[in-house]
Write an enzyme that holds these catalytic residues in place. Structure first.
Site, PDB file in Angstrom:
ATOM      1  N   GLU A 194       0.825  -1.209   0.000  1.00 35.30           N
ATOM      2  CA  GLU A 194       0.000   0.000   0.000  1.00 35.30           C
ATOM      3  C   GLU A 194       0.863   1.264   0.000  1.00 35.30           C
ATOM      4  O   GLU A 194       0.427   2.322  -0.480  1.00 35.30           O
ATOM      5  CB  GLU A 194      -0.960  -0.015   1.196  1.00 35.30           C
ATOM      6  CG  GLU A 194      -2.034  -1.100   1.046  1.00 35.30           C
ATOM      7  CD  GLU A 194      -2.865  -1.338   2.294  1.00 35.30           C
ATOM      8  OE1 GLU A 194      -4.045  -1.679   2.154  1.00 35.30           O
ATOM      9  OE2 GLU A 194      -2.336  -1.208   3.423  1.00 35.30           O
TER      10      GLU A 194
ATOM     11  N   GLY B   5     -12.281  -4.632   1.499  1.00 33.00           N
ATOM     12  CA  GLY B   5     -13.290  -5.559   1.010  1.00 33.00           C
ATOM     13  C   GLY B   5     -14.605  -4.805   0.828  1.00 33.00           C
ATOM     14  O   GLY B   5     -14.970  -3.968   1.652  1.00 33.00           O
TER      15      GLY B   5
ATOM     16  N   MET C  51      -9.144  -3.214   8.131  1.00 31.25           N
ATOM     17  CA  MET C  51      -8.618  -3.558   9.449  1.00 31.25           C
ATOM     18  C   MET C  51      -7.881  -2.427  10.158  1.00 31.25           C
ATOM     19  O   MET C  51      -7.262  -2.668  11.196  1.00 31.25           O
ATOM     20  CB  MET C  51      -7.709  -4.805   9.323  1.00 31.25           C
ATOM     21  CG  MET C  51      -8.438  -5.999   8.713  1.00 31.25           C
ATOM     22  SD  MET C  51      -7.400  -7.444   8.396  1.00 31.25           S
ATOM     23  CE  MET C  51      -7.045  -7.985  10.063  1.00 31.25           C
ATOM     24  N   GLU C  52      -7.948  -1.191   9.627  1.00 32.52           N
ATOM     25  CA  GLU C  52      -7.188  -0.095  10.262  1.00 32.52           C
ATOM     26  C   GLU C  52      -7.909   1.251  10.349  1.00 32.52           C
ATOM     27  O   GLU C  52      -7.549   2.086  11.185  1.00 32.52           O
ATOM     28  CB  GLU C  52      -5.865   0.157   9.498  1.00 32.52           C
ATOM     29  CG  GLU C  52      -4.894  -1.002   9.485  1.00 32.52           C
ATOM     30  CD  GLU C  52      -5.194  -1.995   8.353  1.00 32.52           C
ATOM     31  OE1 GLU C  52      -5.911  -1.625   7.408  1.00 32.52           O
ATOM     32  OE2 GLU C  52      -4.712  -3.145   8.421  1.00 32.52           O
TER      33      GLU C  52
ATOM     34  N   ASP D  13     -11.532  -6.984  -3.042  1.00 35.98           N
ATOM     35  CA  ASP D  13     -12.299  -8.239  -2.929  1.00 35.98           C
ATOM     36  C   ASP D  13     -13.684  -7.920  -2.379  1.00 35.98           C
ATOM     37  O   ASP D  13     -13.968  -6.781  -2.019  1.00 35.98           O
ATOM     38  CB  ASP D  13     -11.583  -9.221  -1.984  1.00 35.98           C
ATOM     39  CG  ASP D  13     -11.396  -8.640  -0.593  1.00 35.98           C
ATOM     40  OD1 ASP D  13     -10.351  -8.008  -0.358  1.00 35.98           O
ATOM     41  OD2 ASP D  13     -12.325  -8.747   0.240  1.00 35.98           O
TER      42      ASP D  13
END
Ligand code: 4EZ
Length: 230
Positions: free
Chosen positions: A12, A78, A172-173, A196
Site C-alpha cells: 500500500e 473488502g 482492518m485499520e 475483494d
C-alpha cells in the site's frame, strides 16, 4: 503543515514512496518512517503493519513524534455494498469498529462508554477527494467503513457488518486511525480501493488485486496532497 500518509502493508505504501522519489528513513518505535518533501509539502510516510493495534501505534507516532498535522490513509478494502467492484474507490464518511462488543451490558455493537460507535472523517479533506475524483473523471463513493481485526472472507459475517453498521466496505485499520486523529484533533481521510468482496473468494481476489488496487488508491492520494492548501 506536515501531511502524514499511511498504509498498513508495504504494497500500500510502495507506490507512494516510488512517486515521492527520495526520502530520509528514520527508525522509531519498531517501524520505519519516511520523511520527504512532495511538491513543496513536508510529508511523513509509513506502513503500520496490519490491524487496529499497529495502525493505532503508527498514527499516534506520525502525529506525536513526527509532527503530522493532517493524516491521509491509502489502501485496499473488502466491498460490502454490491455497488462497489474491484478497483473502485471509497472515501469514508465515518468509521466504526465492527469487532468491539460489550453488548452483554446492553451497549450497541461498536460502542464503549465515553467512546462513540462512529468516528467522522474530515469534511474538508472529503471535499478535496471529490474534487480530485472530478478532475480524474473517476467515480468516488462516499460511505461508511467498518474496521476490525479480522480478514473477512465470509458472506454471513460481511452481511452482518453491513446491516449492523450500515457499512459499505470493511478493512482492518481505518477506525483505529480515526480514533487517534479525532482524539488529537488532526483532520484525517481514509481512502480505499476495493480488492475483494469479503466473501468466500476474498483471499484469492485479495492476492490477485492487492497491487493494482493499492496503486489506484496511492495515485489518488497523491493528487489529494497536491490539492491540500499549503
Ligand atoms: C486490511 N486489509 C487486508 C489485509 C489482509 C493478508 C495478508 C484490507 C482488506 C480487508 N480487510 C481488504 N479486504 C479485506 C477483507 N475482506 N477483510 C478485511 O485493512 C492481509
Amino acid at each position: 503543515m506536515k501531511i502524514a500518509i499511511m498504509g498498513a502493508m508495504p504494497e500500500e505504501l510502495e507506490p507512494i514512496l516510488k512517486e515521492v522519489g527520495s526520502y530520509k528513513i528514520v527508525e522509531y518505535a519498531g517501524n520505519k518512517y519516511y520523511e520527504a518533501q512532495y511538491k513543496g509539502v513536508d510529508i511523513v510516510l509509513a506502513y503500520s503493519k496490519i490491524g487496529k493495534v499497529f495502525s493505532t501505534l503508527t498514527a499516534t507516532t506520525l502525529i506525536e513524534h513526527f509532527g503530522a498535522t493532517k493524516l491521509l490513509f491509502s489502501g485496499v478494502a473488502g466491498a460490502i455494498s454490491p455497488e462497489l467492484k474491484v478497483g473502485d474507490l471509497i472515501v469514508a464518511t465515518k468509521l466504526a469498529q465492527h469487532d468491539l462488543d460489550i453488548t452483554a451490558f446492553g451497549h450497541p455493537f461498536g460502542y464503549v462508554p465515553e467512546g462513540a460507535v462512529y468516528i467522522e472523517s474530515d469534511e474538508a479533506l472529503r471535499k478535496i477527494a471529490q474534487e480530485v475524483a472530478a478532475d480524474m473523471q473517476t467515480p468516488l463513493k462516499e460511505g461508511i467503513i467498518a474496521t476490525g481485526d479480522q480478514f473477512v472472507a465470509n458472506e454471513e459475517r460481511k452481511n452482518w457488518i453491513g446491516e449492523t453498521f450500515n457499512a459499505d466496505a470493511l478493512e482492518m485499520e481505518g477506525a483505529s486511525v480515526g480514533v487517534v486523529c479525532d482524539a488529537l484533533d488532526i483532520p484525517f481521510c481514509i481512502l480505499r480501493s476495493i480488492s475483494d468482496a469479503a466473501d468466500m473468494d476474498a483471499s484469492f481476489s485479495f492476492d490477485e488485486f492487492l497491487e493494482t488496487s493499492a496503486l489506484r488508491s496511492a495515485e489518488f492520494i497523491m493528487k489529494m496532497v497536491e490539492k491540500i492548501e499549503h
